[in-house]
Structures are given as C-alpha cells and as structure tokens.
Scaffold this motif. Structure first.
Motif, PDB file in Angstrom:
ATOM      1  N   PRO A 417     -68.093  90.565  -7.649  1.00  0.00           N
ATOM      2  CA  PRO A 417     -68.474  91.218  -6.390  1.00  0.00           C
ATOM      3  C   PRO A 417     -67.273  91.652  -5.554  1.00  0.00           C
ATOM      4  CG  PRO A 417     -68.820  88.853  -6.246  1.00  0.00           C
ATOM      5  CD  PRO A 417     -68.517  89.150  -7.687  1.00  0.00           C
ATOM      6  N   ALA A 418     -66.117  91.088  -5.812  1.00  0.00           N
ATOM      7  CA  ALA A 418     -64.897  91.451  -5.088  1.00  0.00           C
ATOM      8  C   ALA A 418     -63.703  91.094  -5.957  1.00  0.00           C
ATOM      9  CB  ALA A 418     -64.826  90.721  -3.745  1.00  0.00           C
ATOM     10  N   THR A 419     -62.562  91.651  -5.628  1.00  0.00           N
ATOM     11  CA  THR A 419     -61.346  91.440  -6.419  1.00  0.00           C
ATOM     12  C   THR A 419     -60.663  90.130  -6.035  1.00  0.00           C
ATOM     13  OG1 THR A 419     -61.021  93.820  -6.532  1.00  0.00           O
ATOM     14  CG2 THR A 419     -59.118  92.434  -7.026  1.00  0.00           C
ATOM     15  N   PRO A 420     -60.335  89.278  -7.007  1.00  0.00           N
ATOM     16  CA  PRO A 420     -59.558  88.075  -6.702  1.00  0.00           C
ATOM     17  C   PRO A 420     -58.202  88.455  -6.090  1.00  0.00           C
ATOM     18  CG  PRO A 420     -60.505  87.943  -8.904  1.00  0.00           C
ATOM     19  CD  PRO A 420     -60.724  89.345  -8.435  1.00  0.00           C
ATOM     20  N   TYR A 421     -57.650  87.549  -5.314  1.00  0.00           N
ATOM     21  CA  TYR A 421     -56.349  87.822  -4.709  1.00  0.00           C
ATOM     22  C   TYR A 421     -55.533  86.542  -4.666  1.00  0.00           C
ATOM     23  CZ  TYR A 421     -58.009  85.685  -0.354  1.00  0.00           C
ATOM     24  OH  TYR A 421     -58.492  84.799   0.585  1.00  0.00           O
ATOM     25  N   GLU A 422     -54.249  86.702  -4.426  1.00  0.00           N
ATOM     26  CA  GLU A 422     -53.353  85.543  -4.339  1.00  0.00           C
ATOM     27  C   GLU A 422     -52.847  85.367  -2.917  1.00  0.00           C
ATOM     28  OE1 GLU A 422     -50.191  85.456  -7.111  1.00  0.00           O
ATOM     29  OE2 GLU A 422     -51.479  85.637  -8.883  1.00  0.00           O
ATOM     30  N   ARG A 423     -52.726  84.108  -2.494  1.00  0.00           N
ATOM     31  CA  ARG A 423     -52.128  83.780  -1.201  1.00  0.00           C
ATOM     32  C   ARG A 423     -51.474  82.416  -1.295  1.00  0.00           C
ATOM     33  NH1 ARG A 423     -55.788  83.148   4.085  1.00  0.00           N
ATOM     34  NH2 ARG A 423     -56.028  81.043   3.197  1.00  0.00           N
ATOM     35  N   ASN A 424     -50.223  82.352  -0.885  1.00  0.00           N
ATOM     36  CA  ASN A 424     -49.467  81.097  -0.924  1.00  0.00           C
ATOM     37  C   ASN A 424     -49.470  80.475  -2.314  1.00  0.00           C
ATOM     38  OD1 ASN A 424     -49.001  81.378   1.847  1.00  0.00           O
ATOM     39  ND2 ASN A 424     -50.871  80.241   2.371  1.00  0.00           N
ATOM     40  N   GLY A 425     -49.385  81.337  -3.333  1.00  0.00           N
ATOM     41  CA  GLY A 425     -49.331  80.843  -4.697  1.00  0.00           C
ATOM     42  C   GLY A 425     -50.651  80.391  -5.272  1.00  0.00           C
ATOM     43  N   ARG A 426     -51.750  80.579  -4.529  1.00  0.00           N
ATOM     44  CA  ARG A 426     -53.075  80.185  -4.996  1.00  0.00           C
ATOM     45  C   ARG A 426     -53.924  81.421  -5.245  1.00  0.00           C
ATOM     46  NH1 ARG A 426     -51.778  75.333  -6.700  1.00  0.00           N
ATOM     47  NH2 ARG A 426     -51.262  73.844  -5.038  1.00  0.00           N
ATOM     48  N   THR A 427     -54.760  81.334  -6.265  1.00  0.00           N
ATOM     49  CA  THR A 427     -55.669  82.424  -6.587  1.00  0.00           C
ATOM     50  C   THR A 427     -57.032  82.152  -5.977  1.00  0.00           C
ATOM     51  OG1 THR A 427     -54.527  82.899  -8.674  1.00  0.00           O
ATOM     52  CG2 THR A 427     -56.771  83.718  -8.440  1.00  0.00           C
ATOM     53  N   PHE A 428     -57.499  83.098  -5.154  1.00  0.00           N
ATOM     54  CA  PHE A 428     -58.813  82.990  -4.519  1.00  0.00           C
ATOM     55  C   PHE A 428     -59.792  83.916  -5.234  1.00  0.00           C
ATOM     56  CE2 PHE A 428     -56.110  81.195  -1.392  1.00  0.00           C
ATOM     57  CZ  PHE A 428     -56.890  80.418  -0.556  1.00  0.00           C
ATOM     58  N   VAL A 429     -61.001  83.384  -5.485  1.00  0.00           N
ATOM     59  CA  VAL A 429     -62.012  84.172  -6.187  1.00  0.00           C
ATOM     60  C   VAL A 429     -63.315  84.165  -5.389  1.00  0.00           C
ATOM     61  CG1 VAL A 429     -61.010  83.637  -8.440  1.00  0.00           C
ATOM     62  CG2 VAL A 429     -62.845  82.190  -7.526  1.00  0.00           C
ATOM     63  N   PRO A 430     -64.135  85.207  -5.568  1.00  0.00           N
ATOM     64  CA  PRO A 430     -65.452  85.198  -4.915  1.00  0.00           C
ATOM     65  C   PRO A 430     -66.281  84.021  -5.412  1.00  0.00           C
ATOM     66  CG  PRO A 430     -64.941  87.358  -5.835  1.00  0.00           C
ATOM     67  CD  PRO A 430     -63.909  86.418  -6.361  1.00  0.00           C
ATOM     68  N   LEU A 431     -67.131  83.511  -4.561  1.00  0.00           N
ATOM     69  CA  LEU A 431     -67.922  82.329  -4.865  1.00  0.00           C
ATOM     70  C   LEU A 431     -68.760  82.501  -6.139  1.00  0.00           C
ATOM     71  CD1 LEU A 431     -68.495  79.528  -3.794  1.00  0.00           C
ATOM     72  CD2 LEU A 431     -70.335  80.482  -2.392  1.00  0.00           C
ATOM     73  N   ARG A 432     -69.209  83.754  -6.394  1.00  0.00           N
ATOM     74  CA  ARG A 432     -70.054  83.989  -7.563  1.00  0.00           C
ATOM     75  C   ARG A 432     -69.346  83.686  -8.877  1.00  0.00           C
ATOM     76  NH1 ARG A 432     -72.735  89.744  -7.413  1.00  0.00           N
ATOM     77  NH2 ARG A 432     -72.213  89.634  -9.620  1.00  0.00           N
ATOM     78  N   VAL A 433     -68.008  83.717  -8.846  1.00  0.00           N
ATOM     79  CA  VAL A 433     -67.263  83.363 -10.065  1.00  0.00           C
ATOM     80  C   VAL A 433     -67.594  81.935 -10.474  1.00  0.00           C
ATOM     81  CG1 VAL A 433     -64.951  82.930 -11.002  1.00  0.00           C
ATOM     82  CG2 VAL A 433     -65.395  85.005  -9.661  1.00  0.00           C
ATOM     83  N   ILE A 434     -67.735  81.079  -9.481  1.00  0.00           N
ATOM     84  CA  ILE A 434     -68.000  79.667  -9.767  1.00  0.00           C
ATOM     85  C   ILE A 434     -69.365  79.508 -10.434  1.00  0.00           C
ATOM     86  CG2 ILE A 434     -68.138  77.369  -8.763  1.00  0.00           C
ATOM     87  CD1 ILE A 434     -65.407  78.757  -8.512  1.00  0.00           C
ATOM     88  N   SER A 435     -70.343  80.238  -9.928  1.00  0.00           N
ATOM     89  CA  SER A 435     -71.695  80.073 -10.465  1.00  0.00           C
ATOM     90  C   SER A 435     -71.875  80.814 -11.787  1.00  0.00           C
ATOM     91  CB  SER A 435     -72.722  80.571  -9.447  1.00  0.00           C
ATOM     92  OG  SER A 435     -72.513  81.937  -9.138  1.00  0.00           O
ATOM     93  N   GLU A 436     -71.406  82.069 -11.851  1.00  0.00           N
ATOM     94  CA  GLU A 436     -71.693  82.895 -13.028  1.00  0.00           C
ATOM     95  C   GLU A 436     -70.734  82.638 -14.185  1.00  0.00           C
ATOM     96  OE1 GLU A 436     -71.954  86.959 -11.940  1.00  0.00           O
ATOM     97  OE2 GLU A 436     -73.576  86.653 -10.498  1.00  0.00           O
ATOM     98  N   LEU A 437     -69.469  82.363 -13.884  1.00  0.00           N
ATOM     99  CA  LEU A 437     -68.502  82.194 -14.970  1.00  0.00           C
ATOM    100  C   LEU A 437     -68.290  80.728 -15.344  1.00  0.00           C
ATOM    101  CD1 LEU A 437     -65.766  84.846 -14.112  1.00  0.00           C
ATOM    102  CD2 LEU A 437     -67.944  85.122 -15.310  1.00  0.00           C
ATOM    103  N   LEU A 438     -68.289  79.849 -14.355  1.00  0.00           N
ATOM    104  CA  LEU A 438     -68.059  78.434 -14.660  1.00  0.00           C
ATOM    105  C   LEU A 438     -69.359  77.686 -14.934  1.00  0.00           C
ATOM    106  CD1 LEU A 438     -65.253  77.429 -12.137  1.00  0.00           C
ATOM    107  CD2 LEU A 438     -65.055  78.423 -14.419  1.00  0.00           C
ATOM    108  N   GLY A 439     -70.470  78.348 -14.705  1.00  0.00           N
ATOM    109  CA  GLY A 439     -71.750  77.721 -15.008  1.00  0.00           C
ATOM    110  C   GLY A 439     -72.137  76.634 -14.045  1.00  0.00           C
ATOM    111  N   ALA A 440     -71.699  76.746 -12.792  1.00  0.00           N
ATOM    112  CA  ALA A 440     -72.024  75.722 -11.798  1.00  0.00           C
ATOM    113  C   ALA A 440     -73.177  76.196 -10.911  1.00  0.00           C
ATOM    114  CB  ALA A 440     -70.795  75.419 -10.946  1.00  0.00           C
ATOM    115  N   GLU A 441     -73.825  75.242 -10.267  1.00  0.00           N
ATOM    116  CA  GLU A 441     -74.872  75.551  -9.291  1.00  0.00           C
ATOM    117  C   GLU A 441     -74.224  75.633  -7.918  1.00  0.00           C
ATOM    118  OE1 GLU A 441     -78.737  73.394  -7.217  1.00  0.00           O
ATOM    119  OE2 GLU A 441     -78.055  72.714  -9.200  1.00  0.00           O
ATOM    120  N   VAL A 442     -74.479  76.719  -7.203  1.00  0.00           N
ATOM    121  CA  VAL A 442     -73.811  76.957  -5.922  1.00  0.00           C
ATOM    122  C   VAL A 442     -74.855  77.105  -4.823  1.00  0.00           C
ATOM    123  CG1 VAL A 442     -72.329  78.516  -4.609  1.00  0.00           C
ATOM    124  CG2 VAL A 442     -71.821  78.044  -7.020  1.00  0.00           C
ATOM    125  N   GLN A 443     -74.624  76.399  -3.694  1.00  0.00           N
ATOM    126  CA  GLN A 443     -75.486  76.518  -2.518  1.00  0.00           C
ATOM    127  C   GLN A 443     -74.615  76.827  -1.303  1.00  0.00           C
ATOM    128  OE1 GLN A 443     -77.471  72.727  -2.338  1.00  0.00           O
ATOM    129  NE2 GLN A 443     -78.999  73.274  -3.895  1.00  0.00           N
TER     130      GLN A 443
END
Length: 516
Positions: A417-443
């Motif tokens: 849904p959005a482009t990942p980005y880096e800040r302070n050496g950390r990679t930030f990803v849209p929340l949907r990555v956690i649910s759709e790619l990692l197979g987790a349940e997100v609320q």
C-alpha cells in the motif's frame, strides 16, 4: 560644345571608377592579408606552413580545410600562461577568413585537456566562402547566425552546444544533408519552421532543446537519422511521415503513446529511454530493428518483440518486466540488459549462442542448484556469456525493495500500500506487510493509536510515536517508534520479525527476511 549623352556619361563614370577598384584589390594583395585574431593567424600560418612573413592571397588559396582539433596542442601551448589554470583563450574574431576563397571545410570546437575556449559572436566574415561544404562551430558561445544565409552550398552543419535561439537564417540552406543543433535554446526562438524546406536532410540532431512543437519535422521525409532526446512534450505525431528513418532517439521525451511510430518499419535503431511507455505493440512491424533501448519506462511485457528476430542489442532496465519468455526466438541477441525489473526466472534465454553479455542485477532470480534458472545460467556461462546477476545468500523468502511499492514474497511480486523507507538505520514498512507477508494477525485501534500483532503464540503491541512495545505483555524498549503517515501506519520491521524468530538481513537492494 556638344552635350554628353546619359549613356556616354555612365560609361565615363565606369571607366573612372574601375581602375580605382582594381588598384585597391592589388593594394590589398600587395600589403598582404591580416588576421586581427592572433590565434586564427597562428592556425592559418600552420596550414600554409609559413611561420613568419606576409600572408598573401596565393598563400591562403592553398587552404581547403581548417580543423582546430588538428592544432589543439599548438593552440594550448601558445595560449598557456604561467601559473594560470583557467580556460585558455582561443579564437574570438574570424576577420580575415573571407580571403580563404577555396575553403571547403571549417571546424572550430571547444576542446579539453587542456581547455581552449573559442568565443565567436560574429560569423558574417564567412558569407563570402562560396565553396564551403562543411561548417562546424561547436561550443563557441554562438548566438546569432547572421551571415550564414549565403552559404547555400553547405551540405554539413554542426552548431551544437551554443546559445542559438533563431533558425531563420538557415531556411535557404536546402542542400544540407547533416544538421546538428543539439544543446541550444531553440525553445525560445522561431521554432523549427525554417527547416521545412530541407528536403535533402538525412541526419538531424535536436537533443536537449525542449521544444514544444516538432510538427515542421513532418516535411523532412528524407531523414534517416533523427535525435529528439530531451526535446519535446511527448507528442510524436509529426514522426509518422518519416518512413525513411533508420535511426531514432526520443530519450527523455515524456512520451506515453508511441502509436505514431508504427509506420517507421525501416527503423534499425530505436532509443526511448526515460519515458512513460507501457505498451510496445506499435513496434511489432519493425522487422529490421537491430538495436532497441527502452530502459526507464513502465513496461510489464516484452511480448510485442517476440517476432523481431533481427534484434542484436536489447536494453530494458528499470521497468516492471516479469518474463523473458517472449525472447526465446531472438537467436541473434548479442547484448541484453534487464537490471531492476521483476524477473523471477531465466526462461527465454535458452539457445542464445551469440549472446555476449546479459545483465540481470536487482531481479529476484533463484539460482540455487536445484532451481530451473541454475541450468540456464550454467549453459550461458559455459559458452562464455558474461552474466551479471544478484546472488542472494540465503535466498530470501521475502525481499522488501528500496524506493518501490513492489516487493518479493514467496515466489512472486506483490504491491504494497505504500513504499518502505529508511530512518535512523531502520526500515519502516506499512502495517499490511506484517499481516500479508509475515502471516500475522493484525488489529489496529484508531482511537488508542495502537496495533496488536499476533503470530503463532506471540503477541506484540505497538503504539504510534512510542518507544515502548509489549511482547507477550512484557515491556520492551525499542530505539525507533512507529509512525502514522496518511492512511498508513509504518512499523520498524526488524523488531517485529526478530520477535517472531525470523532472520532479517539488509543488503544492497533492500531488506531480506527468512523464516527458520
């Protein structure tokens, strides 16, 4: 006294004036020819092999060609001043060139190593050079073309890298076969209308002029080579009549619709770098095409190229191409570039015995020994093909790519849904990555600005803007807080993936994630 008739009076005047002019011409010859510009005089003396002494008409009659490139070292030595590193002063004044009546070719060019800078503002001195066939004034800060209109015998004209705006003085140069106007300011002048009558023109270079209207080019039906790169608003309709074109460059032209090119079936070389082209179907009839560069567009498919069997060089980097299978019958390919696409396999590169090099960098191709691509890669390398590709160790289950919404996950590309980005050496990803790619349940709790992530037996709770998260109800401090941008919450992927027992590894292309 008899009256003198008008006819007799006119004759008398002619007889009186003629000796005076003849005497003046003889006087000029006797006194020699002067060149106020010392650099120009140096060049002329070089070509007549006369270091000193009076320069006569008979001397300069020997000169048929002048090329500053041939005497660059001599000019640099003459102009060099001790302790001064700035550009050396070259020719500034062409006065005296009118006497070079046998001159057929004149080439004055800005040169480097070291820089000798010619600055020519007035070319009216050239207007008497009726035998001139080739004229090149390149990078000499030329603004005005007054004086060139009489040189109707010119067949080749190079005025590249100047500050020319108005082309009207060129309109009578209808014998031109070669014209280079690249790197000027034609967008501010009279446009291309003065070129309409050049029906012998075979090569035209208009690179980097940013012109809005190229319709006058539709009259130049003899053109065989045309360069428009960086020089237009994307409208290619004017080119549909140029059916003799063999070579065309429309790089950086803002083109989206290339249908007007469909009639150019004699093209052998076509470059369309950095446009917004999505469909190559108009190229299907270009059976003579040998070189094609479509890098930096929006292409997803190479299928329209499947019958262009004369292709030798194909460049299609920085697109969204998913398959090379349409290339399977292009047996004459010698060079291919497909960096930064969405390729997952090498199918289509079989039986490429003439292929010298292929670049596949920044694609996610599984080259492990048991993968289908491994055998194709081995055959290419055995036949001496230079293959460049990205070797992932370990091969990722998930690859979050930099600066794009598309990521690789378990054998396919997916759009985030959005482009990942880096800040302070950390990679930030849209929340949907956690649910759709990692197979987790997100609320997501909008009111509390918290997100609860459940994976297997683990539960993680994060709060937007907070450095504290809870893992299975135990507080854990993190060094980078989740943030909300627009409609998306972005979370630091490393902390979450590691809590779920996954291996996360940054690389030159993004971040790879592997399940244990």
């Amino acid at each position: 006294m008899k009256k003198i008739g008008c006819t007799s009076l006119l004759l008398l005047l002619v007889l009186v004036l003629l000796p005076s002019n003849t005497t003046a011409a003889k006087s000029t010859t006797a006194q020699g020819i002067s060149f106020p510009d010392p650099m120009l005089e140096l060049i002329v003396r070089h070509y007549i092999d006369k270091p000193t002494g009076t320069i006569t008409q008979s001397d300069v009659d020997k000169i048929t060609s002048i090329d500053t490139n041939e005497v660059h070292a001599m000019l640099a030595k003459k102009a060099k001043r001790p302790g001064v590193s700035s550009p050396l002063t070259g020719i500034k004044n062409l006065k005296g060139l009118r006497y070079l009546r046998n001159l057929e070719s004149l080439h004055i060019e800005l040169r480097h190593d070291p820089v000798v800078m010619h600055t020519i503002k007035d070319i009216t001195e050239l207007k008497e050079l009726k035998k001139l066939k080739k004229l090149s004034l390149t990078g000499v800060s030329l603004e005005l073309l007054k004086g060139i209109e009489t040189l109707t015998g010119l067949t080749s004209l190079d005025l590249s890298s100047n500050i020319i705006e108005n082309l009207e003085p060129l309109q009578n140069l209808t014998n031109l076969e070669y014209l280079n106007l690249s790197w000027n300011q034609l967008n501010q002048g009279s446009g291309l209308a003065p070129l309409k009558r050049m029906n012998k023109l075979k090569t035209l270079n208009l690179y980097m002029n940013s012109m809005e209207d190229i319709m006058p080019l539709s009259h130049l039906t003899a053109l065989q080579e045309l360069t428009l790169g960086g020089s237009g608003n994307g409208n290619l309709k004017a080119l549909s009549t140029l059916k003799n074109l063999r070579k065309l460059n429309i790089d950086y032209f803002n083109a989206t619709d290339i249908k007007p090119l469909a009639s150019l079936i004699k093209l052998q070389e076509l470059s369309m770098v950095n446009n917004q082209i999505e469909d190559l179907t108009p190229l299907t009839g270009m059976k003579q095409l040998q070189i094609l560069n479509v890098s930096e567009n929006r292409l997803k498919s190479l299928k329209p190229l499947q019958h262009l069997t004369e292709l030798r060089i194909l460049k299609a980097s920085y697109n969204q191409i998913e398959s090379l299978e349409p290339l399977k019958d292009l047996i004459h390919l010698k060079q291919a570039e497909f960096q930064n696409n969405r390729l997952l396999s090498l199918q289509g590169l079989e039986n490429k015995n003439k292929l010298k090099s292929v670049s596949l960098v920044n694609n996610v191709i599984d080259t492990r020994s048991d993968a289908p691509a491994a055998s194709i890669l081995a055959r290419l390398e055995e036949q001496g093909t230079e293959v460049s590709y990205t070797n992932f160790t370990p091969f990722p289950d998930i690859l979050l790519l930099r600066k794009t919404k598309f990521s690789y996950a378990f054998g396919k590309f997916v759009e985030l849904p959005a482009t990942p980005y880096e800040r302070n050496g950390r990679t930030f990803v849209p929340l949907r990555v956690i649910s759709e790619l990692l197979g987790a349940e997100v609320q997501w709790n909008q009111k509390a600005q918290t997100v609860t992530i459940k994976h297997d037996r683990d539960t993680i709770v994060l709060t937007a803007g907070s450095l504290e998260m809870k893992v299975n109800e135990q507080p854990v401090t993190i060094d980078t807080a989740p943030v909300v941008y627009g409609d998306n919450m972005f979370v630091p992927i490393r902390f979450i993936a590691e809590q779920f027992g996954m291996l996360i590894k940054p690389n030159g292309h993004g971040v790879s994630i592997n399940r244990f």
